[in-house]
Design an enzyme around this catalytic site. Structure first.
Site, PDB file in Angstrom:
ATOM      1  N   ARG A  61       0.828  -1.205   0.000  1.00  0.00           N
ATOM      2  CA  ARG A  61       0.000   0.000   0.000  1.00  0.00           C
ATOM      3  C   ARG A  61       0.865   1.258   0.000  1.00  0.00           C
ATOM      4  O   ARG A  61       0.499   2.286  -0.568  1.00  0.00           O
ATOM      5  CB  ARG A  61      -0.929   0.011   1.221  1.00  0.00           C
ATOM      6  CG  ARG A  61      -1.717   1.320   1.392  1.00  0.00           C
ATOM      7  CD  ARG A  61      -2.878   1.177   2.354  1.00  0.00           C
ATOM      8  NE  ARG A  61      -2.495   0.564   3.614  1.00  0.00           N
ATOM      9  CZ  ARG A  61      -1.914   1.225   4.633  1.00  0.00           C
ATOM     10  NH1 ARG A  61      -1.626   2.504   4.518  1.00  0.00           N
ATOM     11  NH2 ARG A  61      -1.633   0.583   5.748  1.00  0.00           N
ATOM     12  N   TYR A 113     -14.189  16.744 -18.550  1.00  0.00           N
ATOM     13  CA  TYR A 113     -14.703  15.392 -18.346  1.00  0.00           C
ATOM     14  C   TYR A 113     -15.736  15.370 -17.217  1.00  0.00           C
ATOM     15  O   TYR A 113     -15.534  15.974 -16.158  1.00  0.00           O
ATOM     16  CB  TYR A 113     -13.534  14.456 -18.031  1.00  0.00           C
ATOM     17  CG  TYR A 113     -13.949  13.087 -17.575  1.00  0.00           C
ATOM     18  CD1 TYR A 113     -14.770  12.293 -18.366  1.00  0.00           C
ATOM     19  CD2 TYR A 113     -13.520  12.579 -16.358  1.00  0.00           C
ATOM     20  CE1 TYR A 113     -15.165  11.033 -17.952  1.00  0.00           C
ATOM     21  CE2 TYR A 113     -13.899  11.316 -15.933  1.00  0.00           C
ATOM     22  CZ  TYR A 113     -14.722  10.548 -16.732  1.00  0.00           C
ATOM     23  OH  TYR A 113     -15.106   9.310 -16.308  1.00  0.00           O
ATOM     24  N   ASP A 185      -4.553  18.468 -17.242  1.00  0.00           N
ATOM     25  CA  ASP A 185      -4.932  17.100 -17.586  1.00  0.00           C
ATOM     26  C   ASP A 185      -4.390  16.823 -18.982  1.00  0.00           C
ATOM     27  O   ASP A 185      -4.842  17.405 -19.964  1.00  0.00           O
ATOM     28  CB  ASP A 185      -6.455  16.943 -17.542  1.00  0.00           C
ATOM     29  CG  ASP A 185      -6.906  15.506 -17.756  1.00  0.00           C
ATOM     30  OD1 ASP A 185      -6.228  14.776 -18.504  1.00  0.00           O
ATOM     31  OD2 ASP A 185      -7.943  15.117 -17.192  1.00  0.00           O
ATOM     32  N   LYS A 210      -6.257   5.388 -20.491  1.00  0.00           N
ATOM     33  CA  LYS A 210      -6.425   5.736 -21.893  1.00  0.00           C
ATOM     34  C   LYS A 210      -5.142   5.463 -22.686  1.00  0.00           C
ATOM     35  O   LYS A 210      -4.713   4.321 -22.803  1.00  0.00           O
ATOM     36  CB  LYS A 210      -6.871   7.189 -21.993  1.00  0.00           C
ATOM     37  CG  LYS A 210      -8.037   7.574 -21.064  1.00  0.00           C
ATOM     38  CD  LYS A 210      -9.260   6.702 -21.231  1.00  0.00           C
ATOM     39  CE  LYS A 210     -10.512   7.258 -20.561  1.00  0.00           C
ATOM     40  NZ  LYS A 210     -10.497   7.298 -19.102  1.00  0.00           N
TER      41      LYS A 210
END
Length: 392
Positions: A61, A113, A185, A210
């Site tokens: 983690r 988005y 972004d 993506k």
């Protein structure tokens, strides 16, 4: 004995071209075994050699060698200090906006988005943060929107799905003059075509799902920081929220990155041809594509990018034609997401931008006739032939 295959982490040295960096990554191969494919460290925890002696890894983690290799590689490619791999693009943005304190204000691209919009309006607004949505092409309006409480400017360029282009250099000048963080972004163009940190941004975010992964088989988010002072926040987010990318998914993104240059070239080439073809179709009323010379942001793109990517949006003559197209494609896949090897066609009204209020969607032009298409790496003649038969 440690195999010295990692060439002194060339990440901050300008001795390799981008095309080589995506192939060889941070360490490149495993420095212990020499494995050319960086290993998947599928473990939850790590043995301490003795009391007070750590290998540098304690618990996945917190950090995992496979994820760390992906993070090193993304810092190299974006020209940043540190990178952080999250379990999704939404997780990355949740961690980003976690920088904010109650009462602080953010200015964002108006055409953005839907998931980013939802994070701001449905989550962080409820804890006292405030948001202004603005066309980032209007730098004067940006200046006028800044308040004493403004902390951050968040830019998509090109935007999703209207393909608006923002001048990162000019916006960076505004941000620095007011002591604000500038976040870009970079999902649509990737560091292959655009490197916002070099243009003045402080933080870059990606939906690594993506183009970075490129094969529609991973959900991933990436944050890259320019200065070490910003990095500790994201380390704490990974440690406390437990939203780091799993080892196997990290390895899949690393594998996808090796072909990023080749894929982005093909996406770019195909998209230009398809965009030109769409403009000539009688049922297509308008095409949104940043690579058109008459695009309002074309000159800015030429000055800050080396390509236009694989994204196109367009408006058809009727809702019926839109439904006919979505139902009629055969090779092209009617599906959410973008940036993979396959061409995907999307209906933003009910898919990617469903979270955007109807009045805002209408103002932007996201209506029942509006289509977004992510051009894949198939033969371009087959892409066009499929669109043609579905529009016939």
């Amino acid at each position: 004995m440690v195999n010295d295959c990692y060439y002194d982490e060339f990440d901050k040295k300008e001795n390799l071209h981008f095309d080589s960096k995506v192939v060889h990554g941070g360490l490149g191969c495993d420095p212990i075994t020499g494995a050319v494919s960086f290993p998947i460290f599928q473990t939850a925890t790590f043995r301490h050699r003795e009391f007070g002696v750590s290998t540098g890894y304690d618990y996945t983690r917190l950090q995992n060698p496979t994820r760390q290799e992906l993070e090193r590689t993304m810092a190299i490619l974006e020209g940043g200090t540190d990178a952080f791999a999250f379990s999704s693009g939404q997780a990355a943005n949740m961690s980003l906006f976690g920088i904010l304190n109650p009462g602080e204000h953010v200015i964002l691209s108006d055409d953005i988005y839907g998931g980013t919009f939802r994070i701001c309006e449905d989550i962080f607004k409820n804890v006292g943060c405030d948001f202004t949505w603005l066309d980032m092409a209007d730098v004067d309006a940006l200046e006028g929107a800044i308040r004493p409480s403004t902390r951050m400017i968040f830019v998509e360029t090109p935007t999703n799905p209207m393909m608006k282009v923002a001048d990162i250099r000019r916006i960076s000048e505004v941000a620095k003059a007011h002591g604000l963080l500038l976040v870009v972004d970079n999902t649509f163009l990737t560091p292959y075509f655009q490197r916002p940190l070099e243009l003045g941004a402080d933080i870059v975010v990606h939906s690594g799902t993506k183009y970075l992964c490129g094969h529609n088989d991973v959900i991933c988010g990436i944050v890259v920081t320019k200065e070490p002072s910003l990095s500790e926040h994201f380390r704490m987010q990974l440690k406390s929220r437990g939203n780091g990318l799993a080892p196997f998914d990290s390895w899949l993104v690393l594998r996808g990155l090796k072909t990023l240059s080749l894929r982005m070239q093909r996406h770019n080439e195909n998209a230009r041809i398809v965009a030109d073809w769409l403009r000539k179709q009688p049922k297509v009323k308008k095409v949104y594509y940043a690579g058109f010379e008459d695009h309002v942001g074309y000159d800015i793109s030429i000055g800050q990018t080396t390509g236009f990517g694989g994204m196109i949006s367009f408006e058809l003559d009727s809702e019926e034609t839109a439904h006919q197209l979505l139902s009629g494609v055969k090779m092209i896949l009617f599906a959410e997401s973008l940036g993979g090897t396959e061409t995907l066609i999307t209906y933003p009204l009910t898919q990617t931008h469903e979270s955007i209020p109807d009045d805002i969607r209408k103002k932007l032009g996201i209506n029942e006739r509006f289509i977004r298409i992510s051009i894949g790496i198939e033969h371009v003649d087959d892409i066009i032939a499929d669109l043609a038969q579905a529009l016939a």
